[in-house]
Design a protein around this motif. Structure first.
Motif, PDB file in Angstrom:
ATOM      1  N   PRO A   1       0.808  -1.221   0.000  1.00 46.49           N
ATOM      2  CA  PRO A   1       0.000   0.000   0.000  1.00 46.49           C
ATOM      3  C   PRO A   1       0.841   1.271   0.000  1.00 46.49           C
ATOM      4  CG  PRO A   1       0.104  -0.924   2.214  1.00 46.49           C
ATOM      5  CD  PRO A   1       0.859  -1.873   1.320  1.00 46.49           C
ATOM      6  N   LEU A   2       0.382   2.258  -0.749  1.00 47.60           N
ATOM      7  CA  LEU A   2       1.049   3.553  -0.751  1.00 47.60           C
ATOM      8  C   LEU A   2       0.057   4.628  -1.186  1.00 47.60           C
ATOM      9  CD1 LEU A   2       3.649   5.202  -0.377  1.00 47.60           C
ATOM     10  CD2 LEU A   2       4.133   4.821  -2.797  1.00 47.60           C
ATOM     11  N   ALA A   3      -0.358   5.450  -0.250  1.00 51.95           N
ATOM     12  CA  ALA A   3      -1.151   6.646  -0.526  1.00 51.95           C
ATOM     13  C   ALA A   3      -2.355   6.379  -1.413  1.00 51.95           C
ATOM     14  CB  ALA A   3      -0.264   7.726  -1.151  1.00 51.95           C
ATOM     15  N   GLY A   4      -3.169   5.420  -1.031  1.00 50.64           N
ATOM     16  CA  GLY A   4      -4.417   5.190  -1.730  1.00 50.64           C
ATOM     17  C   GLY A   4      -4.349   4.245  -2.908  1.00 50.64           C
ATOM     18  N   VAL A   5      -3.195   3.671  -3.173  1.00 46.40           N
ATOM     19  CA  VAL A   5      -3.034   2.693  -4.245  1.00 46.40           C
ATOM     20  C   VAL A   5      -2.294   1.490  -3.666  1.00 46.40           C
ATOM     21  CG1 VAL A   5      -2.093   2.243  -6.550  1.00 46.40           C
ATOM     22  CG2 VAL A   5      -2.856   4.554  -5.939  1.00 46.40           C
ATOM     23  N   SER A   6      -2.648   0.291  -4.112  1.00 44.89           N
ATOM     24  CA  SER A   6      -1.879  -0.879  -3.690  1.00 44.89           C
ATOM     25  C   SER A   6      -1.835  -1.906  -4.813  1.00 44.89           C
ATOM     26  CB  SER A   6      -2.479  -1.524  -2.441  1.00 44.89           C
ATOM     27  OG  SER A   6      -1.544  -2.429  -1.864  1.00 44.89           O
ATOM     28  N   GLU A   7      -0.646  -2.484  -4.981  1.00 42.23           N
ATOM     29  CA  GLU A   7      -0.460  -3.542  -5.972  1.00 42.23           C
ATOM     30  C   GLU A   7      -0.408  -4.892  -5.266  1.00 42.23           C
ATOM     31  OE1 GLU A   7       2.456  -4.862  -9.684  1.00 42.23           O
ATOM     32  OE2 GLU A   7       3.208  -3.469  -8.168  1.00 42.23           O
ATOM     33  N   ILE A   8      -1.170  -5.838  -5.778  1.00 45.02           N
ATOM     34  CA  ILE A   8      -1.101  -7.203  -5.288  1.00 45.02           C
ATOM     35  C   ILE A   8      -0.003  -7.914  -6.069  1.00 45.02           C
ATOM     36  CG2 ILE A   8      -2.327  -9.415  -5.183  1.00 45.02           C
ATOM     37  CD1 ILE A   8      -4.871  -7.852  -4.643  1.00 45.02           C
ATOM     38  N   VAL A   9       0.938  -8.510  -5.348  1.00 44.82           N
ATOM     39  CA  VAL A   9       2.101  -9.117  -5.990  1.00 44.82           C
ATOM     40  C   VAL A   9       2.367 -10.494  -5.395  1.00 44.82           C
ATOM     41  CG1 VAL A   9       3.178  -6.882  -6.482  1.00 44.82           C
ATOM     42  CG2 VAL A   9       3.713  -8.053  -4.351  1.00 44.82           C
ATOM     43  N   GLY A  10       3.042 -11.309  -6.185  1.00 46.34           N
ATOM     44  CA  GLY A  10       3.589 -12.563  -5.683  1.00 46.34           C
ATOM     45  C   GLY A  10       2.569 -13.562  -5.194  1.00 46.34           C
ATOM     46  N   VAL A  11       1.359 -13.562  -5.752  1.00 50.08           N
ATOM     47  CA  VAL A  11       0.370 -14.553  -5.333  1.00 50.08           C
ATOM     48  C   VAL A  11       0.696 -15.886  -6.005  1.00 50.08           C
ATOM     49  CG1 VAL A  11      -2.055 -15.223  -5.318  1.00 50.08           C
ATOM     50  CG2 VAL A  11      -1.415 -12.824  -4.980  1.00 50.08           C
ATOM     51  N   GLY A  12       0.873 -16.907  -5.223  1.00 49.37           N
ATOM     52  CA  GLY A  12       1.200 -18.222  -5.775  1.00 49.37           C
ATOM     53  C   GLY A  12       0.773 -19.320  -4.824  1.00 49.37           C
ATOM     54  N   THR A  13       0.488 -20.474  -5.402  1.00 53.65           N
ATOM     55  CA  THR A  13       0.071 -21.647  -4.637  1.00 53.65           C
ATOM     56  C   THR A  13       1.098 -22.752  -4.802  1.00 53.65           C
ATOM     57  OG1 THR A  13      -2.268 -21.104  -4.919  1.00 53.65           O
ATOM     58  CG2 THR A  13      -1.750 -23.392  -4.367  1.00 53.65           C
ATOM     59  N   LEU A  14       1.361 -23.467  -3.731  1.00 50.71           N
ATOM     60  CA  LEU A  14       2.247 -24.626  -3.806  1.00 50.71           C
ATOM     61  C   LEU A  14       1.765 -25.509  -4.948  1.00 50.71           C
ATOM     62  CD1 LEU A  14       4.673 -25.796  -2.174  1.00 50.71           C
ATOM     63  CD2 LEU A  14       2.991 -27.181  -0.927  1.00 50.71           C
ATOM     64  N   PRO A  15       2.596 -25.752  -5.970  1.00 49.58           N
ATOM     65  CA  PRO A  15       2.111 -26.428  -7.181  1.00 49.58           C
ATOM     66  C   PRO A  15       1.351 -27.731  -6.948  1.00 49.58           C
ATOM     67  CG  PRO A  15       4.265 -25.499  -7.592  1.00 49.58           C
ATOM     68  CD  PRO A  15       3.991 -25.280  -6.131  1.00 49.58           C
ATOM     69  N   ALA A  16       1.756 -28.509  -5.970  1.00 51.00           N
ATOM     70  CA  ALA A  16       1.108 -29.811  -5.750  1.00 51.00           C
ATOM     71  C   ALA A  16      -0.317 -29.696  -5.230  1.00 51.00           C
ATOM     72  CB  ALA A  16       1.953 -30.648  -4.778  1.00 51.00           C
ATOM     73  N   VAL A  17      -0.722 -28.505  -4.730  1.00 46.18           N
ATOM     74  CA  VAL A  17      -2.070 -28.369  -4.169  1.00 46.18           C
ATOM     75  C   VAL A  17      -2.888 -27.319  -4.919  1.00 46.18           C
ATOM     76  CG1 VAL A  17      -1.341 -29.149  -1.895  1.00 46.18           C
ATOM     77  CG2 VAL A  17      -1.306 -26.715  -2.404  1.00 46.18           C
ATOM     78  N   ARG A  18      -2.579 -27.085  -6.172  1.00 47.68           N
ATOM     79  CA  ARG A  18      -3.349 -26.137  -6.972  1.00 47.68           C
ATOM     80  C   ARG A  18      -4.763 -26.652  -7.257  1.00 47.68           C
ATOM     81  NH1 ARG A  18       1.644 -24.797 -11.034  1.00 47.68           N
ATOM     82  NH2 ARG A  18       2.443 -22.953  -9.966  1.00 47.68           N
ATOM     83  N   ARG A  19      -5.575 -25.738  -7.789  1.00 52.88           N
ATOM     84  CA  ARG A  19      -6.959 -26.027  -8.210  1.00 52.88           C
ATOM     85  C   ARG A  19      -7.881 -26.288  -7.014  1.00 52.88           C
ATOM     86  NH1 ARG A  19      -7.611 -26.350 -13.600  1.00 52.88           N
ATOM     87  NH2 ARG A  19      -5.736 -26.583 -14.888  1.00 52.88           N
ATOM     88  N   ARG A  20      -7.612 -25.606  -5.918  1.00 48.03           N
ATOM     89  CA  ARG A  20      -8.490 -25.688  -4.743  1.00 48.03           C
ATOM     90  C   ARG A  20      -9.077 -24.317  -4.387  1.00 48.03           C
ATOM     91  NH1 ARG A  20      -5.254 -28.666  -0.009  1.00 48.03           N
ATOM     92  NH2 ARG A  20      -7.139 -27.966   1.085  1.00 48.03           N
ATOM     93  N   GLY A  21      -8.845 -23.327  -5.242  1.00 50.64           N
ATOM     94  CA  GLY A  21      -9.363 -21.995  -4.977  1.00 50.64           C
ATOM     95  C   GLY A  21      -8.561 -21.199  -3.970  1.00 50.64           C
ATOM     96  N   LEU A  22      -7.359 -21.673  -3.648  1.00 54.69           N
ATOM     97  CA  LEU A  22      -6.578 -21.027  -2.601  1.00 54.69           C
ATOM     98  C   LEU A  22      -6.065 -19.648  -3.015  1.00 54.69           C
ATOM     99  CD1 LEU A  22      -4.524 -24.143  -1.408  1.00 54.69           C
ATOM    100  CD2 LEU A  22      -6.622 -23.202  -0.404  1.00 54.69           C
TER     101      LEU A  22
END
Length: 285
Positions: free
Chosen positions: A213-234
């Motif tokens: 977050p910075l002064a009213g704006v925020s970037e979502i970064v680095g979202v990732g799921t452990l590859p072996a447990v993907r496709r669970r909506g995490l």
């Protein structure tokens, strides 16, 4: 001033929004990097641990830009021993791509997506009762795992179920603890520069991400799921938690860059829409 008001969306809304993002892109690295001016380009050199930074267009530059400008920065990056990486928005600096490619770098495209003010984001349904999605504080014991999961996820990009699982997660945690990355993250969390969220099951972070977050704006970064447990909506659940936290801190604009069009379609389910193309240039392998 980076704050976004409703007036910014009335006259030429996309142009105003992209300009706000340019201000944000230029401001955020300055909290943990040294900025070197190289004519039409600014090189950010990280001071301390964490992901290495990049070069990007200088804020407010209105002169020419060509391959020789890019090459000068590449020489400086090699001198410093940092990646020869450039990041920018195609619609904001359209001439940079030709100069970058002429210098010999390869350009990768990523959908740039924004969540408009007022868009409602609901937490995805169907998560297992054993999964808790939460903001991870500096003293939370799952923090090292929450920082390590994205590294494994980006090593196996895409949305398919992959190979890396809990054994690889333990190894990645050891690396981040040893190189000081966890300590660096703790400092940023306590300073309010980074917020981490994770989907936790049986004491392990299975999916995680951050917003800055910075002064009213925020970037979502680095979202990732452990590859072996993907496709669970995490990942969607983590993203929704990050959005909620960003808005609770006054972020009127929340945005992200998706890995590819398939990933962009996933984020679109939360209400994100594409407003441009984020470009990353690096040497060919």
């Amino acid at each position: 001033m980076l704050g976004v008001t409703s007036a910014d969306f009335d006259d030429h809304p996309e142009r105003a929004l992209l300009d706000r993002l340019e201000e944000y892109y230029d401001a955020v690295p300055r909290h943990s990097a040294r900025a070197e001016g190289h004519g039409p380009l600014t090189l950010f050199v990280r001071e301390g641990q964490g992901w290495p930074f990049y070069a990007r267009p200088a804020r407010g530059w209105s002169g020419t830009l060509n391959a020789s400008d890019v090459q000068k920065v590449r020489v400086r990056q090699r001198e410093l021993g940092i990646p020869e990486s450039f990041e920018w928005v195609a619609e904001t600096t359209p001439k940079l791509r030709a100069a970058v490619e002429e210098s010999g770098l390869v350009v990768h495209e990523h959908p740039l997506m924004v969540l408009d003010p007022g868009t409602t984001v609901a937490s995805p349904e169907g998560l297992s009762d054993s999964v808790e999605v939460r903001i991870v504080g500096a003293d939370d014991p799952v923090l090292p795992g929450a920082l390590a999961v994205p590294h494994l996820a980006f090593a196996e990009p895409g949305t398919y179920v992959g190979l890396a699982g809990t054994p690889q997660l333990a190894q990645a945690i050891d690396v981040l603890v040893a190189d000081g990355s966890v300590d660096h993250a703790i400092v940023r969390i306590r300073a309010g520069l980074t917020v981490v969220a994770a989907a936790v099951e049986h004491g392990l972070a299975l999916s995680a991400g951050q917003h800055q977050p910075l002064a009213g704006v925020s970037e979502i970064v680095g979202v990732g799921t452990l590859p072996a447990v993907r496709r669970r909506g995490l990942a969607l659940a983590v993203t929704a938690a990050l959005v909620a936290d960003a808005r609770s801190q006054g972020a009127a604009t929340v945005f992200l860059s998706a890995g590819d069009d398939d990933v962009a379609r996933v984020y679109a389910r939360l209400g994100f829409r594409k407003i441009g193309t984020a470009l990353i240039a690096e040497p060919s392998e």
